[in-house]
Design a protein around this motif. Structure first.
Motif, PDB file in Angstrom:
ATOM      1  N   ASP A  30     -71.874 -30.448  95.324  1.00  0.00           N
ATOM      2  CA  ASP A  30     -72.951 -30.673  96.284  1.00  0.00           C
ATOM      3  C   ASP A  30     -74.225 -30.134  95.652  1.00  0.00           C
ATOM      4  N   TRP A  31     -75.091 -31.043  95.192  1.00  0.00           N
ATOM      5  CA  TRP A  31     -76.263 -30.636  94.422  1.00  0.00           C
ATOM      6  C   TRP A  31     -77.343 -29.964  95.271  1.00  0.00           C
ATOM      7  N   THR A  32     -77.165 -29.942  96.586  1.00  0.00           N
ATOM      8  CA  THR A  32     -78.136 -29.226  97.426  1.00  0.00           C
ATOM      9  C   THR A  32     -77.883 -27.714  97.404  1.00  0.00           C
ATOM     10  N   LYS A  33     -76.742 -27.310  96.863  1.00  0.00           N
ATOM     11  CA  LYS A  33     -76.463 -25.882  96.732  1.00  0.00           C
ATOM     12  C   LYS A  33     -77.246 -25.309  95.553  1.00  0.00           C
ATOM     13  N   SER A  34     -77.314 -23.992  95.498  1.00  0.00           N
ATOM     14  CA  SER A  34     -78.072 -23.348  94.427  1.00  0.00           C
ATOM     15  C   SER A  34     -77.377 -23.530  93.080  1.00  0.00           C
ATOM     16  N   ALA A  35     -78.163 -23.449  92.008  1.00  0.00           N
ATOM     17  CA  ALA A  35     -77.610 -23.576  90.661  1.00  0.00           C
ATOM     18  C   ALA A  35     -76.591 -22.474  90.390  1.00  0.00           C
ATOM     19  N   GLU A  36     -76.841 -21.277  90.902  1.00  0.00           N
ATOM     20  CA  GLU A  36     -75.904 -20.163  90.708  1.00  0.00           C
ATOM     21  C   GLU A  36     -74.552 -20.473  91.345  1.00  0.00           C
ATOM     22  N   GLU A  37     -74.563 -21.012  92.564  1.00  0.00           N
ATOM     23  CA  GLU A  37     -73.314 -21.350  93.251  1.00  0.00           C
ATOM     24  C   GLU A  37     -72.533 -22.419  92.492  1.00  0.00           C
ATOM     25  N   ILE A  38     -73.248 -23.432  92.027  1.00  0.00           N
ATOM     26  CA  ILE A  38     -72.581 -24.539  91.330  1.00  0.00           C
ATOM     27  C   ILE A  38     -72.038 -24.077  89.981  1.00  0.00           C
ATOM     28  N   GLU A  39     -72.785 -23.224  89.292  1.00  0.00           N
ATOM     29  CA  GLU A  39     -72.323 -22.725  87.993  1.00  0.00           C
ATOM     30  C   GLU A  39     -71.049 -21.916  88.155  1.00  0.00           C
TER      31      GLU A  39
END
Length: 311
Positions: free
Chosen positions: A212-221
């Motif tokens: 989900d690209w609306t999440k923060s980059a830190e969360e996705i990483e």
């Protein structure tokens, strides 16, 4: 010490191996039934069963450990302790009460945090700085028994679910041997878990990796690292699945899910906050590779939007 060991996956093998190498008498290994694998449907033994067969240890594979015939079978083994590591079935009280020292379980978290099926991956996904193993005397509930010993492991900045799994599996074997030996000597006082501090985590499913690209980059990483090597984080580009294996947080911004930079080393995707520079990936039908190698054979342009599903 006479030990009945119960376990199924790779994580449990290191514990079984540690007990074996410590010289304790493993009188029975209990594991889940073999399962069909691949197109042939050939039955595949569990990792624990494979180890047991390689070392001439007797194996029992009940479909239901709670069944009367299973309980009666286990009554025939006079063990000092039952050791349980990721067995996959909940033991009834009649079995928990069988061994002299009780049933000792090793769990890949610092209880009472992260009870449940996938504590290792969730520790990475949630950004924990420290994880570890806990041994406990098993109770009737899920990971709620009285605690015996703990060991802590610091997570590396690039920790993945796979790397933490390997560390905790090896550590868990050592901790279990230390636990059962100290328990036999009467040197451990079990400590009840604080239910107010208990947290629960569920199983990992493939759709959890759909970014989900609306999440923060830190969360996705962290999601990318936590789901490496299975089931992997993924997105879609031009209708094809794109698995993401490694990425770096960048102080850039743009429309979430949009490629905002392409260069010879890789490409950068905008997130809900900041952005991710993709460093390693795998396009559907292709092998895993560095983003730089991928771009030599696949043209991506800034402004390309990545999908959350097939479009």
């Amino acid at each position: 010490m006479k030990v009945v060991f119960m376990g199924t996956p790779d994580f449990a093998v290191e514990t079984l191996k540690a007990i074996y190498e410590a010289g304790h008498e493993i009188i029975l290994v209990v594991s889940q039934p073999d399962k069909p694998k691949g197109r042939s449907g050939k039955l595949q033994p569990t990792p624990v069963k494979e180890f047991a067969m390689e070392h001439d240890l007797p194996v029992y594979q009940p479909a239901k450990i709670r069944a009367e015939e299973s309980v009666e079978y286990l009554k025939g083994y006079e063990a000092d302790v039952f050791v349980v590591a990721a067995f996959g079935q909940i033991l009834p009280k009649v079995i928990l009460d069988m061994p002299r020292l009780g049933c000792v379980n090793v769990h890949g978290s610092l209880l009472p945090k992260y009870r449940g099926a996938a504590p290792i991956q969730w520790a990475v996904i949630n950004g924990e700085k420290v994880s570890g193993n806990t041994t406990m005397l098993m109770g009737p509930g899920l990971d709620d028994g009285d605690m015996l010993l703990k060991s802590e492991i610091e997570l590396a900045a690039d920790e993945t679910g796979g790397s933490l799994f390997d560390k905790l599996a090896l550590d868990g074997g050592k901790l279990t041997v230390k636990t059962i030996e100290a328990l036999d000597r009467g040197e451990i006082t079990p400590i009840p878990q604080n239910e107010a501090e208990a947290t629960h985590v569920g199983m990992i499913h493939k759709d959890l990796g759909n970014v989900d690209w609306t999440k923060s980059a830190e969360e996705i990483e962290r999601l990318i690292r936590g789901l490496n090597p299975w089931p992997s984080a993924f997105t879609f580009v031009n209708g094809k699945q794109l698995k993401l294996w490694k990425a770096k947080v960048m102080d850039m911004s743009g429309e979430p899910g949009t490629i905002i930079d392409v260069n010879k080393n890789g490409f950068t995707i905008a997130c809900g906050s900041k952005a991710l520079a993709v460093e390693e990936l795998q396009l559907e039908g292709k092998k895993r590779m560095a983003a730089a190698d991928f771009l030599r054979g696949y043209q991506l342009e800034t402004g390309t939007r990545l999908a959350n599903g097939r479009e």
